[in-house]
Design a protein around this motif. Structure first.
Motif, mmCIF file in Angstrom:
data_model
loop_
_atom_site.group_PDB
_atom_site.id
_atom_site.type_symbol
_atom_site.label_atom_id
_atom_site.label_comp_id
_atom_site.label_asym_id
_atom_site.label_seq_id
_atom_site.Cartn_x
_atom_site.Cartn_y
_atom_site.Cartn_z
ATOM 1 N N TYR A 204 60.345 14.683 22.217
ATOM 2 C CA TYR A 204 61.007 15.968 22.405
ATOM 3 C C TYR A 204 60.074 16.981 23.079
ATOM 4 O O TYR A 204 59.919 18.118 22.633
ATOM 5 C CB TYR A 204 61.498 16.520 21.060
ATOM 6 N N THR A 205 59.443 16.523 24.154
ATOM 7 C CA THR A 205 58.479 17.355 24.888
ATOM 8 C C THR A 205 58.951 17.676 26.299
ATOM 9 O O THR A 205 58.864 18.822 26.745
ATOM 10 C CB THR A 205 57.115 16.640 24.968
ATOM 11 N N PHE A 206 59.481 16.670 26.986
ATOM 12 C CA PHE A 206 59.869 16.854 28.381
ATOM 13 C C PHE A 206 61.005 17.864 28.500
ATOM 14 O O PHE A 206 61.999 17.797 27.789
ATOM 15 C CB PHE A 206 60.277 15.520 29.005
ATOM 16 N N GLY A 207 60.804 18.810 29.425
ATOM 17 C CA GLY A 207 61.788 19.863 29.602
ATOM 18 C C GLY A 207 61.443 21.121 28.827
ATOM 19 O O GLY A 207 62.065 22.173 29.035
ATOM 20 N N PHE A 208 60.463 21.031 27.941
ATOM 21 C CA PHE A 208 60.047 22.194 27.140
ATOM 22 C C PHE A 208 58.630 22.643 27.499
ATOM 23 O O PHE A 208 58.330 23.830 27.474
ATOM 24 C CB PHE A 208 60.117 21.864 25.643
ATOM 25 N N ILE A 209 57.771 21.705 27.825
ATOM 26 C CA ILE A 209 56.418 22.024 28.247
ATOM 27 C C ILE A 209 56.364 22.018 29.773
ATOM 28 O O ILE A 209 57.052 21.220 30.421
ATOM 29 C CB ILE A 209 55.406 21.004 27.655
ATOM 30 N N LYS A 210 55.592 22.918 30.350
ATOM 31 C CA LYS A 210 55.443 22.920 31.808
ATOM 32 C C LYS A 210 54.714 21.661 32.252
ATOM 33 O O LYS A 210 53.785 21.199 31.590
ATOM 34 C CB LYS A 210 54.681 24.166 32.258
ATOM 35 N N ASP A 211 55.136 21.114 33.380
ATOM 36 C CA ASP A 211 54.542 19.875 33.877
ATOM 37 C C ASP A 211 53.032 20.001 34.037
ATOM 38 O O ASP A 211 52.275 19.081 33.704
ATOM 39 C CB ASP A 211 55.158 19.479 35.217
ATOM 40 N N GLU A 212 52.586 21.147 34.539
ATOM 41 C CA GLU A 212 51.144 21.333 34.763
ATOM 42 C C GLU A 212 50.367 21.259 33.456
ATOM 43 O O GLU A 212 49.277 20.672 33.396
ATOM 44 C CB GLU A 212 50.891 22.693 35.434
ATOM 45 N N GLN A 213 50.926 21.841 32.401
ATOM 46 C CA GLN A 213 50.243 21.811 31.108
ATOM 47 C C GLN A 213 50.277 20.418 30.507
ATOM 48 O O GLN A 213 49.283 19.963 29.929
ATOM 49 C CB GLN A 213 50.867 22.820 30.148
ATOM 50 N N PHE A 214 51.408 19.743 30.645
ATOM 51 C CA PHE A 214 51.502 18.366 30.156
ATOM 52 C C PHE A 214 50.420 17.500 30.792
ATOM 53 O O PHE A 214 49.710 16.752 30.107
ATOM 54 C CB PHE A 214 52.886 17.777 30.453
ATOM 55 N N LEU A 215 50.285 17.605 32.102
ATOM 56 C CA LEU A 215 49.313 16.786 32.823
ATOM 57 C C LEU A 215 47.881 17.176 32.481
ATOM 58 O O LEU A 215 46.997 16.319 32.384
ATOM 59 C CB LEU A 215 49.555 16.898 34.329
ATOM 60 N N ARG A 216 47.647 18.465 32.280
ATOM 61 C CA ARG A 216 46.302 18.930 31.926
ATOM 62 C C ARG A 216 45.888 18.397 30.544
ATOM 63 O O ARG A 216 44.754 17.931 30.350
ATOM 64 C CB ARG A 216 46.272 20.458 31.952
ATOM 65 N N ILE A 217 46.809 18.462 29.585
ATOM 66 C CA ILE A 217 46.519 17.923 28.255
ATOM 67 C C ILE A 217 46.291 16.422 28.343
ATOM 68 O O ILE A 217 45.365 15.878 27.723
ATOM 69 C CB ILE A 217 47.660 18.256 27.275
ATOM 70 N N LEU A 218 47.113 15.751 29.122
ATOM 71 C CA LEU A 218 46.978 14.299 29.302
ATOM 72 C C LEU A 218 45.588 13.951 29.831
ATOM 73 O O LEU A 218 44.913 13.057 29.310
ATOM 74 C CB LEU A 218 48.054 13.813 30.268
ATOM 75 N N LYS A 219 45.154 14.677 30.843
ATOM 76 C CA LYS A 219 43.856 14.404 31.463
ATOM 77 C C LYS A 219 42.711 14.698 30.507
ATOM 78 O O LYS A 219 41.776 13.907 30.365
ATOM 79 C CB LYS A 219 43.717 15.241 32.737
ATOM 80 N N ASN A 220 42.774 15.841 29.812
ATOM 81 C CA ASN A 220 41.655 16.268 28.976
ATOM 82 C C ASN A 220 41.604 15.555 27.628
ATOM 83 O O ASN A 220 40.524 15.363 27.062
ATOM 84 C CB ASN A 220 41.712 17.781 28.766
#
Length: 285
Positions: A204-220
Protein backbone atom coordinates in the motif's frame (compact mmCIF):
# COMPACT_ATOMS: atom_id res chain seq x y z
CA UNK A 1 9.51 -16.62 -8.52
CA UNK A 2 7.35 -13.64 -7.58
CA UNK A 3 6.32 -13.33 -3.93
CA UNK A 4 3.81 -10.90 -2.44
CA UNK A 5 4.96 -10.60 1.18
CA UNK A 6 1.85 -8.91 2.59
CA UNK A 7 -1.71 -10.06 1.90
CA UNK A 8 -4.89 -10.69 3.87
CA UNK A 9 -7.71 -13.20 3.55
CA UNK A 10 -10.56 -14.18 5.83
CA UNK A 11 -12.49 -17.40 6.46
CA UNK A 12 -15.26 -17.85 3.91
CA UNK A 13 -18.11 -17.39 6.38
CA UNK A 14 -16.93 -13.97 7.60
CA UNK A 15 -15.10 -12.60 4.54
CA UNK A 16 -17.98 -10.54 3.11
CA UNK A 17 -18.91 -8.90 6.42
CA UNK A 18 -15.26 -8.25 7.30
CA UNK A 19 -14.48 -6.61 3.96
CA UNK A 20 -17.60 -4.47 4.22
CA UNK A 21 -16.68 -3.38 7.73
CA UNK A 22 -13.10 -2.52 6.79
CA UNK A 23 -14.18 -0.68 3.64
CA UNK A 24 -16.52 1.48 5.71
CA UNK A 25 -13.84 2.11 8.33
CA UNK A 26 -11.11 3.08 5.87
CA UNK A 27 -13.08 4.49 2.98
CA UNK A 28 -11.08 2.23 0.64
CA UNK A 29 -12.63 -0.15 -1.89
CA UNK A 30 -11.11 -3.63 -1.84
CA UNK A 31 -9.61 -5.20 -4.97
CA UNK A 32 -10.77 -8.72 -3.98
CA UNK A 33 -13.55 -10.14 -1.82
CA UNK A 34 -11.07 -11.28 0.84
CA UNK A 35 -11.41 -15.00 0.11
CA UNK A 36 -8.75 -17.57 -0.73
CA UNK A 37 -10.29 -18.17 -4.14
CA UNK A 38 -10.26 -14.51 -5.10
CA UNK A 39 -6.64 -14.07 -3.96
CA UNK A 40 -5.56 -17.06 -6.06
CA UNK A 41 -7.36 -15.55 -9.06
CA UNK A 42 -5.54 -12.26 -8.46
CA UNK A 43 -2.22 -14.13 -8.29
CA UNK A 44 -2.92 -15.89 -11.58
CA UNK A 45 -3.72 -12.61 -13.29
CA UNK A 46 -0.59 -10.92 -11.91
CA UNK A 47 1.85 -13.82 -12.22
CA UNK A 48 2.44 -14.03 -8.46
CA UNK A 49 3.65 -17.46 -7.35
CA UNK A 50 3.31 -17.14 -3.57
CA UNK A 51 1.40 -14.80 -1.29
CA UNK A 52 2.28 -14.43 2.37
CA UNK A 53 -0.94 -14.16 4.39
CA UNK A 54 -0.76 -12.01 7.52
CA UNK A 55 -3.51 -12.55 10.11
CA UNK A 56 -4.02 -10.17 13.02
CA UNK A 57 -5.02 -11.38 16.49
CA UNK A 58 -7.22 -8.51 17.74
CA UNK A 59 -8.11 -10.19 21.06
CA UNK A 60 -5.96 -12.57 23.16
CA UNK A 61 -8.65 -15.26 23.04
CA UNK A 62 -8.41 -15.43 19.22
CA UNK A 63 -4.95 -17.01 19.37
CA UNK A 64 -5.98 -20.62 18.80
CA UNK A 65 -8.57 -19.87 16.11
CA UNK A 66 -6.28 -17.59 14.08
CA UNK A 67 -3.21 -19.80 14.25
CA UNK A 68 -4.98 -23.09 13.61
CA UNK A 69 -6.54 -21.52 10.51
CA UNK A 70 -3.02 -20.51 9.43
CA UNK A 71 -1.69 -24.05 9.90
CA UNK A 72 -4.59 -25.54 7.94
CA UNK A 73 -4.10 -23.01 5.13
CA UNK A 74 -0.42 -23.90 4.82
CA UNK A 75 -1.20 -27.61 4.69
CA UNK A 76 -3.81 -27.02 1.99
CA UNK A 77 -1.48 -25.05 -0.29
CA UNK A 78 1.78 -26.89 0.42
CA UNK A 79 2.06 -28.40 -3.08
CA UNK A 80 -0.06 -26.00 -5.11
CA UNK A 81 1.24 -24.10 -8.13
CA UNK A 82 -0.10 -20.83 -6.71
CA UNK A 83 0.69 -20.97 -3.04
CA UNK A 84 -0.56 -19.21 0.06
CA UNK A 85 1.77 -19.19 3.06
CA UNK A 86 0.24 -17.93 6.27
CA UNK A 87 2.09 -16.45 9.21
CA UNK A 88 0.67 -16.66 12.71
CA UNK A 89 -0.39 -14.00 15.15
CA UNK A 90 -0.16 -13.09 18.81
CA UNK A 91 -1.73 -10.36 20.94
CA UNK A 92 0.48 -8.25 23.24
CA UNK A 93 -1.95 -8.79 26.15
CA UNK A 94 -1.40 -12.55 26.15
CA UNK A 95 -0.79 -14.05 29.57
CA UNK A 96 2.08 -16.25 28.32
CA UNK A 97 3.84 -14.81 25.28
CA UNK A 98 6.73 -17.30 25.39
CA UNK A 99 4.42 -20.30 25.36
CA UNK A 100 2.41 -18.89 22.47
CA UNK A 101 5.46 -17.98 20.40
CA UNK A 102 6.86 -21.45 21.02
CA UNK A 103 3.58 -22.94 19.76
CA UNK A 104 3.76 -20.80 16.62
CA UNK A 105 7.31 -22.06 16.10
CA UNK A 106 6.36 -25.68 16.77
CA UNK A 107 3.43 -25.48 14.37
CA UNK A 108 5.89 -24.61 11.59
CA UNK A 109 4.70 -21.05 10.98
CA UNK A 110 7.39 -18.79 9.56
CA UNK A 111 6.53 -15.70 11.54
CA UNK A 112 3.94 -13.41 13.05
CA UNK A 113 2.08 -10.21 12.23
CA UNK A 114 1.74 -7.38 14.75
CA UNK A 115 -0.62 -4.46 14.24
CA UNK A 116 -0.20 -1.79 16.93
CA UNK A 117 -3.39 0.06 15.96
CA UNK A 118 -5.67 -2.98 15.82
CA UNK A 119 -4.04 -4.25 19.04
CA UNK A 120 -4.20 -0.84 20.79
CA UNK A 121 -0.55 -0.96 21.88
CA UNK A 122 2.43 1.28 21.06
CA UNK A 123 5.23 -0.59 19.32
CA UNK A 124 7.80 0.42 21.97
CA UNK A 125 5.61 -0.88 24.81
CA UNK A 126 7.36 -3.53 26.92
CA UNK A 127 4.70 -6.05 25.89
CA UNK A 128 5.80 -5.76 22.26
CA UNK A 129 9.50 -5.47 23.10
CA UNK A 130 9.55 -8.83 24.85
CA UNK A 131 7.57 -10.49 22.03
CA UNK A 132 10.05 -9.15 19.49
CA UNK A 133 13.01 -10.29 21.56
CA UNK A 134 11.75 -13.84 22.03
CA UNK A 135 10.51 -14.14 18.44
CA UNK A 136 14.01 -13.14 17.34
CA UNK A 137 15.53 -15.84 19.56
CA UNK A 138 13.26 -18.41 17.89
CA UNK A 139 14.14 -17.18 14.41
CA UNK A 140 10.59 -16.08 13.63
CA UNK A 141 9.98 -13.32 11.10
CA UNK A 142 7.94 -10.40 12.46
CA UNK A 143 5.93 -8.18 10.12
CA UNK A 144 4.67 -4.97 11.73
CA UNK A 145 2.14 -2.46 10.48
CA UNK A 146 4.12 0.77 10.53
CA UNK A 147 3.00 4.36 10.19
CA UNK A 148 -0.47 5.80 9.76
CA UNK A 149 -3.41 3.42 9.49
CA UNK A 150 -6.11 5.05 7.36
CA UNK A 151 -8.75 3.65 9.69
CA UNK A 152 -7.06 5.17 12.78
CA UNK A 153 -5.31 8.30 11.49
CA UNK A 154 -5.40 10.32 14.71
CA UNK A 155 -3.28 8.08 16.93
CA UNK A 156 -0.23 6.56 15.26
CA UNK A 157 1.10 3.82 17.52
CA UNK A 158 4.02 2.77 15.35
CA UNK A 159 6.11 5.77 14.28
CA UNK A 160 9.72 5.78 13.02
CA UNK A 161 10.84 7.30 16.33
CA UNK A 162 9.25 4.48 18.33
CA UNK A 163 10.54 1.87 15.90
CA UNK A 164 14.07 3.26 16.20
CA UNK A 165 13.81 2.87 20.00
CA UNK A 166 12.89 -0.79 19.49
CA UNK A 167 15.78 -1.33 17.09
CA UNK A 168 18.26 0.32 19.46
CA UNK A 169 17.08 -1.49 22.61
CA UNK A 170 16.06 -4.94 21.30
CA UNK A 171 17.86 -5.23 17.94
CA UNK A 172 15.42 -7.86 16.63
CA UNK A 173 16.41 -10.00 13.69
CA UNK A 174 14.16 -10.66 10.69
CA UNK A 175 11.85 -7.69 11.29
CA UNK A 176 9.76 -6.32 8.41
CA UNK A 177 8.21 -2.85 8.54
CA UNK A 178 5.13 -2.73 6.36
CA UNK A 179 4.24 0.22 4.15
CA UNK A 180 7.84 1.07 3.28
CA UNK A 181 8.97 1.75 6.81
CA UNK A 182 5.97 3.81 7.97
CA UNK A 183 2.98 4.80 5.86
CA UNK A 184 2.78 8.54 5.34
CA UNK A 185 5.84 9.24 7.50
CA UNK A 186 8.54 8.65 4.91
CA UNK A 187 10.58 11.74 5.76
CA UNK A 188 11.05 10.29 9.25
CA UNK A 189 11.79 6.90 7.71
CA UNK A 190 14.66 8.49 5.78
CA UNK A 191 15.94 10.25 8.88
CA UNK A 192 15.65 7.41 11.43
CA UNK A 193 15.26 4.02 9.75
CA UNK A 194 17.04 3.95 6.40
CA UNK A 195 20.19 1.85 6.67
CA UNK A 196 19.09 0.03 9.84
CA UNK A 197 18.90 -3.77 10.13
CA UNK A 198 15.27 -4.05 9.11
CA UNK A 199 13.30 -4.88 5.97
CA UNK A 200 10.74 -2.57 4.34
CA UNK A 201 7.83 -3.98 2.37
CA UNK A 202 6.07 -2.02 -0.37
CA UNK A 203 2.49 -2.77 0.78
CA UNK A 204 0.00 0.00 0.00
CA UNK A 205 2.79 2.39 -0.99
CA UNK A 206 2.54 2.99 -4.73
CA UNK A 207 0.48 6.04 -5.55
CA UNK A 208 0.99 7.54 -2.08
CA UNK A 209 4.74 8.10 -1.95
CA UNK A 210 6.46 10.25 -4.56
CA UNK A 211 8.48 8.21 -7.03
CA UNK A 212 11.64 10.19 -6.29
CA UNK A 213 11.38 9.46 -2.57
CA UNK A 214 10.61 5.80 -3.15
CA UNK A 215 13.71 5.45 -5.31
CA UNK A 216 15.88 7.42 -2.89
CA UNK A 217 14.87 5.20 0.04
CA UNK A 218 15.43 2.13 -2.13
CA UNK A 219 18.94 3.26 -3.03
CA UNK A 220 19.96 4.35 0.47
CA UNK A 221 18.38 1.47 2.40
CA UNK A 222 19.61 -1.14 -0.08
CA UNK A 223 17.75 -3.35 -2.53
CA UNK A 224 18.59 -6.40 -0.40
CA UNK A 225 16.20 -5.17 2.30
CA UNK A 226 13.11 -4.38 0.21
CA UNK A 227 10.22 -6.84 -0.22
CA UNK A 228 7.50 -6.56 -2.85
CA UNK A 229 4.11 -6.51 -1.15
CA UNK A 230 0.62 -5.21 -1.89
CA UNK A 231 -1.59 -5.38 1.22
CA UNK A 232 -4.13 -7.23 -0.95
CA UNK A 233 -7.11 -6.84 -0.97
CA UNK A 234 -6.34 -3.12 -0.43
CA UNK A 235 -4.03 -2.87 -3.44
CA UNK A 236 -4.10 -4.84 -6.68
CA UNK A 237 -1.28 -7.32 -7.26
CA UNK A 238 -1.22 -6.84 -11.01
CA UNK A 239 -1.40 -3.06 -10.65
CA UNK A 240 1.37 -2.95 -8.02
CA UNK A 241 3.74 -5.09 -10.07
CA UNK A 242 3.08 -2.94 -13.12
CA UNK A 243 3.82 0.22 -11.13
CA UNK A 244 7.11 -1.18 -9.83
CA UNK A 245 8.18 -2.29 -13.30
CA UNK A 246 7.20 1.12 -14.67
CA UNK A 247 9.48 2.74 -12.08
CA UNK A 248 12.31 0.48 -13.16
CA UNK A 249 11.90 1.38 -16.81
CA UNK A 250 11.44 5.11 -16.25
CA UNK A 251 13.74 5.84 -13.30
CA UNK A 252 16.65 8.17 -13.85
CA UNK A 253 20.14 6.76 -14.28
CA UNK A 254 21.33 7.65 -10.78
CA UNK A 255 18.29 6.02 -9.17
CA UNK A 256 17.91 3.19 -11.66
CA UNK A 257 16.23 -0.07 -10.65
CA UNK A 258 17.91 -2.66 -12.84
CA UNK A 259 16.72 -6.18 -13.66
CA UNK A 260 18.79 -7.68 -10.85
CA UNK A 261 17.21 -5.27 -8.36
CA UNK A 262 13.73 -6.18 -9.57
CA UNK A 263 14.43 -9.89 -9.09
CA UNK A 264 15.62 -9.24 -5.54
CA UNK A 265 12.64 -7.10 -4.62
CA UNK A 266 9.96 -9.28 -6.21
CA UNK A 267 11.22 -12.64 -5.00
CA UNK A 268 14.83 -13.33 -4.09
CA UNK A 269 14.88 -11.27 -0.90
CA UNK A 270 11.70 -12.96 0.31
CA UNK A 271 13.09 -16.43 -0.43
CA UNK A 272 16.27 -15.66 1.53
CA UNK A 273 14.29 -14.29 4.47
CA UNK A 274 11.87 -17.21 4.57
CA UNK A 275 14.76 -19.64 4.29
CA UNK A 276 16.37 -18.22 7.44
CA UNK A 277 13.61 -19.91 9.41
CA UNK A 278 14.63 -23.03 11.39
CA UNK A 279 14.79 -26.35 9.49
CA UNK A 280 11.70 -27.42 11.44
CA UNK A 281 9.56 -25.05 9.39
CA UNK A 282 7.05 -26.43 6.92
CA UNK A 283 8.20 -23.90 4.31
CA UNK A 284 9.82 -25.60 1.32
CA UNK A 285 11.03 -23.66 -1.72
Amino acid sequence: MIIDFHTHIFPEKIAAKTIEKLQNLSGIKAFTDGTQKNLITSMEQAGVDLSVVLPVVTKPEQFDTVNKFAVQLNEKYQDKKRRLLSFGGIHPDTSDYKKQLQLIYDWGLCGIKLHPDYQSTYIDDLKYMRILDYASQLGLIVVIHAGIDVGFPDNVRCTPKRIRKVLDEVAPENMVLAHYGSFGLWEEVEELLVGQNVYFDTAYTFGFIKDEQFLRILKNHGTDKILFATDSPWSGQKESLSYLRHLAVNSKKNDNINFSDLEKITGQNAIKLLSKRSPSTSFVL
